[in-house]
Design a protein around this motif. Structure first.
Motif, PDB file in Angstrom:
ATOM      1  N   THR A 191     -72.793 -13.692  72.629  1.00  0.00           N
ATOM      2  CA  THR A 191     -71.625 -13.438  73.444  1.00  0.00           C
ATOM      3  C   THR A 191     -71.989 -12.566  74.642  1.00  0.00           C
ATOM      4  OG1 THR A 191     -70.259 -13.502  71.449  1.00  0.00           O
ATOM      5  CG2 THR A 191     -69.277 -12.548  73.414  1.00  0.00           C
ATOM      6  N   LYS A 192     -71.532 -12.996  75.790  1.00  0.00           N
ATOM      7  CA  LYS A 192     -71.782 -12.223  77.009  1.00  0.00           C
ATOM      8  C   LYS A 192     -71.111 -10.860  76.908  1.00  0.00           C
ATOM      9  CE  LYS A 192     -70.714 -12.280  81.977  1.00  0.00           C
ATOM     10  NZ  LYS A 192     -70.030 -13.012  83.061  1.00  0.00           N
ATOM     11  N   LYS A 193     -71.814  -9.828  77.357  1.00  0.00           N
ATOM     12  CA  LYS A 193     -71.243  -8.484  77.397  1.00  0.00           C
ATOM     13  C   LYS A 193     -71.250  -7.980  78.835  1.00  0.00           C
ATOM     14  CE  LYS A 193     -72.157  -6.838  72.707  1.00  0.00           C
ATOM     15  NZ  LYS A 193     -72.738  -5.738  71.901  1.00  0.00           N
ATOM     16  N   ILE A 194     -70.227  -7.228  79.183  1.00  0.00           N
ATOM     17  CA  ILE A 194     -70.127  -6.699  80.534  1.00  0.00           C
ATOM     18  C   ILE A 194     -69.918  -5.184  80.487  1.00  0.00           C
ATOM     19  CG2 ILE A 194     -69.185  -8.846  81.457  1.00  0.00           C
ATOM     20  CD1 ILE A 194     -66.414  -7.489  81.487  1.00  0.00           C
ATOM     21  N   THR A 195     -70.005  -4.584  81.663  1.00  0.00           N
ATOM     22  CA  THR A 195     -69.697  -3.163  81.822  1.00  0.00           C
ATOM     23  C   THR A 195     -68.349  -3.050  82.521  1.00  0.00           C
ATOM     24  OG1 THR A 195     -72.029  -2.549  81.990  1.00  0.00           O
ATOM     25  CG2 THR A 195     -70.416  -1.005  82.915  1.00  0.00           C
ATOM     26  N   ILE A 196     -67.445  -2.257  81.947  1.00  0.00           N
ATOM     27  CA  ILE A 196     -66.126  -2.040  82.530  1.00  0.00           C
ATOM     28  C   ILE A 196     -66.033  -0.587  82.975  1.00  0.00           C
ATOM     29  CG2 ILE A 196     -63.633  -2.113  82.143  1.00  0.00           C
ATOM     30  CD1 ILE A 196     -64.164  -4.196  79.934  1.00  0.00           C
ATOM     31  N   ALA A 197     -65.852  -0.395  84.271  1.00  0.00           N
ATOM     32  CA  ALA A 197     -65.772   0.944  84.855  1.00  0.00           C
ATOM     33  C   ALA A 197     -64.336   1.224  85.280  1.00  0.00           C
ATOM     34  CB  ALA A 197     -66.711   1.050  86.053  1.00  0.00           C
ATOM     35  N   ILE A 198     -63.775   2.300  84.750  1.00  0.00           N
ATOM     36  CA  ILE A 198     -62.387   2.653  85.069  1.00  0.00           C
ATOM     37  C   ILE A 198     -62.361   4.031  85.718  1.00  0.00           C
ATOM     38  CG2 ILE A 198     -60.063   2.993  84.171  1.00  0.00           C
ATOM     39  CD1 ILE A 198     -60.777   1.197  81.830  1.00  0.00           C
ATOM     40  N   ASP A 199     -61.994   4.060  86.990  1.00  0.00           N
ATOM     41  CA  ASP A 199     -61.879   5.320  87.728  1.00  0.00           C
ATOM     42  C   ASP A 199     -60.423   5.562  88.099  1.00  0.00           C
ATOM     43  OD1 ASP A 199     -64.660   6.132  87.937  1.00  0.00           O
ATOM     44  OD2 ASP A 199     -64.934   4.376  89.219  1.00  0.00           O
ATOM     45  N   GLY A 200     -60.163   6.762  88.590  1.00  0.00           N
ATOM     46  CA  GLY A 200     -58.821   7.047  89.055  1.00  0.00           C
ATOM     47  C   GLY A 200     -58.450   8.505  88.923  1.00  0.00           C
ATOM     48  N   PHE A 201     -57.237   8.813  89.337  1.00  0.00           N
ATOM     49  CA  PHE A 201     -56.749  10.179  89.328  1.00  0.00           C
ATOM     50  C   PHE A 201     -56.465  10.649  87.901  1.00  0.00           C
ATOM     51  CE2 PHE A 201     -55.705   8.502  93.523  1.00  0.00           C
ATOM     52  CZ  PHE A 201     -56.171   9.518  94.347  1.00  0.00           C
ATOM     53  N   SER A 202     -56.313  11.960  87.737  1.00  0.00           N
ATOM     54  CA  SER A 202     -56.036  12.519  86.415  1.00  0.00           C
ATOM     55  C   SER A 202     -54.683  12.028  85.908  1.00  0.00           C
ATOM     56  CB  SER A 202     -56.041  14.050  86.471  1.00  0.00           C
ATOM     57  OG  SER A 202     -54.986  14.528  87.279  1.00  0.00           O
ATOM     58  N   SER A 203     -54.590  11.874  84.597  1.00  0.00           N
ATOM     59  CA  SER A 203     -53.339  11.502  83.920  1.00  0.00           C
ATOM     60  C   SER A 203     -52.764  10.164  84.375  1.00  0.00           C
ATOM     61  CB  SER A 203     -52.285  12.611  84.100  1.00  0.00           C
ATOM     62  OG  SER A 203     -52.766  13.833  83.601  1.00  0.00           O
ATOM     63  N   THR A 204     -53.652   9.220  84.697  1.00  0.00           N
ATOM     64  CA  THR A 204     -53.193   7.862  85.026  1.00  0.00           C
ATOM     65  C   THR A 204     -53.332   6.926  83.825  1.00  0.00           C
ATOM     66  OG1 THR A 204     -55.386   7.454  85.981  1.00  0.00           O
ATOM     67  CG2 THR A 204     -53.599   7.917  87.517  1.00  0.00           C
ATOM     68  N   GLY A 205     -53.724   7.462  82.677  1.00  0.00           N
ATOM     69  CA  GLY A 205     -53.853   6.636  81.485  1.00  0.00           C
ATOM     70  C   GLY A 205     -55.179   5.911  81.396  1.00  0.00           C
ATOM     71  N   LYS A 206     -56.196   6.409  82.092  1.00  0.00           N
ATOM     72  CA  LYS A 206     -57.516   5.765  82.066  1.00  0.00           C
ATOM     73  C   LYS A 206     -58.066   5.691  80.638  1.00  0.00           C
ATOM     74  CE  LYS A 206     -59.562   8.685  84.820  1.00  0.00           C
ATOM     75  NZ  LYS A 206     -58.413   9.600  85.038  1.00  0.00           N
ATOM     76  N   SER A 207     -57.982   6.803  79.932  1.00  0.00           N
ATOM     77  CA  SER A 207     -58.536   6.846  78.576  1.00  0.00           C
ATOM     78  C   SER A 207     -57.768   5.927  77.634  1.00  0.00           C
ATOM     79  CB  SER A 207     -58.523   8.282  78.036  1.00  0.00           C
ATOM     80  OG  SER A 207     -59.352   9.118  78.809  1.00  0.00           O
ATOM     81  N   THR A 208     -56.453   5.880  77.799  1.00  0.00           N
ATOM     82  CA  THR A 208     -55.629   5.040  76.923  1.00  0.00           C
ATOM     83  C   THR A 208     -56.014   3.575  77.049  1.00  0.00           C
ATOM     84  OG1 THR A 208     -53.767   6.588  77.040  1.00  0.00           O
ATOM     85  CG2 THR A 208     -53.270   4.327  76.379  1.00  0.00           C
ATOM     86  N   ILE A 209     -56.089   3.080  78.282  1.00  0.00           N
ATOM     87  CA  ILE A 209     -56.430   1.660  78.461  1.00  0.00           C
ATOM     88  C   ILE A 209     -57.887   1.402  78.095  1.00  0.00           C
ATOM     89  CG2 ILE A 209     -57.001   1.906  80.932  1.00  0.00           C
ATOM     90  CD1 ILE A 209     -55.420  -1.158  79.154  1.00  0.00           C
ATOM     91  N   ALA A 210     -58.764   2.371  78.359  1.00  0.00           N
ATOM     92  CA  ALA A 210     -60.182   2.194  78.016  1.00  0.00           C
ATOM     93  C   ALA A 210     -60.364   2.069  76.505  1.00  0.00           C
ATOM     94  CB  ALA A 210     -60.995   3.366  78.552  1.00  0.00           C
ATOM     95  N   LYS A 211     -59.652   2.895  75.747  1.00  0.00           N
ATOM     96  CA  LYS A 211     -59.731   2.823  74.280  1.00  0.00           C
ATOM     97  C   LYS A 211     -59.209   1.481  73.778  1.00  0.00           C
ATOM     98  CE  LYS A 211     -59.031   7.794  73.605  1.00  0.00           C
ATOM     99  NZ  LYS A 211     -58.032   8.832  73.264  1.00  0.00           N
ATOM    100  N   GLN A 212     -58.098   1.026  74.367  1.00  0.00           N
ATOM    101  CA  GLN A 212     -57.527  -0.266  73.958  1.00  0.00           C
ATOM    102  C   GLN A 212     -58.500  -1.404  74.214  1.00  0.00           C
ATOM    103  OE1 GLN A 212     -53.899  -0.109  76.359  1.00  0.00           O
ATOM    104  NE2 GLN A 212     -52.669   0.043  74.497  1.00  0.00           N
ATOM    105  N   LEU A 213     -59.107  -1.409  75.391  1.00  0.00           N
ATOM    106  CA  LEU A 213     -60.053  -2.466  75.742  1.00  0.00           C
ATOM    107  C   LEU A 213     -61.273  -2.444  74.833  1.00  0.00           C
ATOM    108  CD1 LEU A 213     -59.987  -2.215  79.648  1.00  0.00           C
ATOM    109  CD2 LEU A 213     -58.937  -4.003  78.242  1.00  0.00           C
TER     110      LEU A 213
END
Length: 230
Positions: free
Chosen positions: A2-24
């Motif tokens: 299975t192909k694997k990729i790198t997903i990079a999530i940047d942005g301002f504080s408290s935009t839910g970056k960690s929440t969506i990253a954990k879900q993904l």
């Protein structure tokens, strides 16, 4: 295979970056790395050593002491994500206080700190199959990431989310203090000389000010599937 990729999530504080990253990461079976936790852990260490407080910052002593800081992640099955350890001590909860939040951007602006942590982050993601969130993942850590997201939302919406999160933890905070912290972190993160918070040219901007968690996940998962060729 299975192909694997790198997903990079940047942005301002408290935009839910960690929440969506954990879900993904959970959906894909990928490794999740919260780089903000790494900078918070270094900040906590600096506080413990009295290198930094609201009134002073001895960055020189922190730089000299960086080799004595060991960071690691350990997966907690009951929580469903990896918790951060500072010199073999679990500090996942300790680093989330408003006191650490007030100081972390100052520590993260130190070039020597960034070099140390970026090197560790790149090592973690060398085999792909990783979701990493932070401030400079798509621009500095993984400039060749297959999917880059830049999360944003209004300062008021972000402060409201952070305020509720801290209250639910039992912390005694007021909204104006949280809003000021969000705005100040935006200012420091965006104007620092070393790896400022900027949107990568090939990132997809994602404003979730008025978006529910399910809608956000579904839309981002669609982008992931496109990158995976599904």
């Amino acid at each position: 295979m299975t192909k694997k990729i790198t997903i990079a999530i940047d942005g301002f504080s408290s935009t839910g970056k960690s929440t969506i990253a954990k879900q993904l990461a959970k959906q894909l079976g990928y490794i999740y790395v919260d780089t903000g936790a790494m900078y918070r852990a270094v900040t906590l260490y600096a506080m413990q050593q009295n290198y930094i407080s609201d009134s002073h910052f001895n960055s020189e002593n922190l730089i000299i002491d960086l080799n004595n800081i060991t960071l690691s992640f350990s997966f907690n099955e009951s929580l469903g994500f990896a918790e951060i350890y500072l010199n073999n001590i679990n500090v996942e909860k300790t680093i989330r206080t408003i006191e650490v939040s007030r100081l972390v951007s100052k520590v993260a602006a130190i070039s020597e700190v960034r070099r140390k942590l970026v090197s560790e982050q790149q090592e973690m993601g060398k085999n792909k199959g990783i979701v990493m969130d932070g401030r400079d993942i798509g621009t500095v850590v993984f400039p060749d990431a297959e999917l880059k997201l830049f999360m944003t939302a209004s300062a008021d919406k972000r402060a409201t989310r952070r305020y509720k999160e801290l209250l639910n933890r039992g912390d005694k905070v007021n909204f104006e203090e949280v809003l000021h912290n969000v705005q100040e972190r935006d200012r420091i993160d965006s104007t620092r000389e070393d790896s400022p918070l900027i949107e990568a040219d090939d990132a997809i901007e994602f404003d979730n000010s008025d978006m529910g968690l399910k809608e956000q996940f579904d839309r981002i998962m669609s982008l992931v599937n496109t990158r995976l060729g599904l």
